[in-house]
Design a protein around this motif. Structure first.
Motif, mmCIF file in Angstrom:
data_model
loop_
_atom_site.group_PDB
_atom_site.id
_atom_site.type_symbol
_atom_site.label_atom_id
_atom_site.label_comp_id
_atom_site.label_asym_id
_atom_site.label_seq_id
_atom_site.Cartn_x
_atom_site.Cartn_y
_atom_site.Cartn_z
ATOM 1 N N ARG A 195 -1.336 -5.575 -1.309
ATOM 2 C CA ARG A 195 -2.621 -5.486 -2.030
ATOM 3 C C ARG A 195 -2.537 -6.184 -3.380
ATOM 4 N N LYS A 254 0.835 -1.212 0.000
ATOM 5 C CA LYS A 254 0.000 0.000 0.000
ATOM 6 C C LYS A 254 0.869 1.261 0.000
ATOM 7 N N ASP A 267 -7.138 -6.482 -0.095
ATOM 8 C CA ASP A 267 -6.113 -6.332 0.932
ATOM 9 C C ASP A 267 -5.733 -7.741 1.374
#
Length: 208
Positions: free
Chosen positions: A179, A71, A86
């Motif tokens: 991610r 991220k 996620d």
């Protein structure tokens, strides 16, 4: 072929194991060699190892259909991609750290040393603080010790390096984790494959 950019290192190996469980295995990836590209035509998948900070570039520009990126990279470079999931690992945080005896004086411009220029700018703009960014590429921790900066903005995992250098976290900016990301055009044209992988990875995460 679905092209998948994996970050080199333990994170990428962990991600590959999840893809394998999802039914997109490629046995040659586990062989000991220096190859960077591996494919399994039967499963219609091609994997390649790239530097973690480059994954988003490969995905954004279409060399990869999907990939896994931290991220922190997505916030710093703001690539034009879809963030699908996620993955919940590679957890750490983006934080502000300073020497133990540092006291901020709002009347003075705050000198901030960081690799993450955009994240730092956005954060301090949101709190209305006037800053001077000092962009460094390595060993950010020594900047306050040598008087180059007042604070640093960096990724913090355990905090051990900070403690060993007499620094401590003063503010947490944002939590960071890995991610699953997708190229926008690929998501449209290879949607079935991508959705299948995303759903399987999501299910695997729920099992944990």
């Amino acid at each position: 072929m679905l092209n998948v950019a994996l970050p080199k290192g333990r994170l990428g190996e962990k991600v590959y194991d999840m893809f394998e469980k999802a039914g997109f295995e490629c046995p040659s990836i586990k062989e000991t060699n220096r190859k960077l590209i591996f494919e399994n035509p039967e499963k219609g998948v091609r994997y390649f190892w790239v530097k973690p900070s480059d994954v988003a570039i490969y995905v954004e520009r279409g060399a990869a259909d999907i990939g896994v990126a931290g991220k922190d990279i997505l916030l710093e470079y703001e690539p034009d991609i879809y963030e699908l999931l996620d993955l919940g690992f590679g957890k750490c945080k983006m934080a502000v750290a300073a020497m133990a005896d540092f006291r901020d004086n709002p009347q003075q411009t705050l000198r901030v040393a960081t690799k993450f220029t955009n994240i730092a700018k956005s954060y301090y703009a949101s709190v209305g603080r006037d800053i001077d960014i000092i962009h460094l590429n390595g060993s950010i921790e020594i900047a306050p010790i040598l008087g180059l900066s007042d604070v640093i903005v960096d990724i913090v995992e355990t905090g051990t390096t900070l403690k060993e250098n007499n620094l401590h976290v003063t503010e947490t900016i944002v939590p960071i984790s890995a991610r699953l990301i997708a190229n926008k055009a690929s998501f449209k044209f290879k949607n079935e494959q991508i959705e299948k992988i995303a759903k399987s990875l999501s299910a695997q995460l729920e099992e944990k």
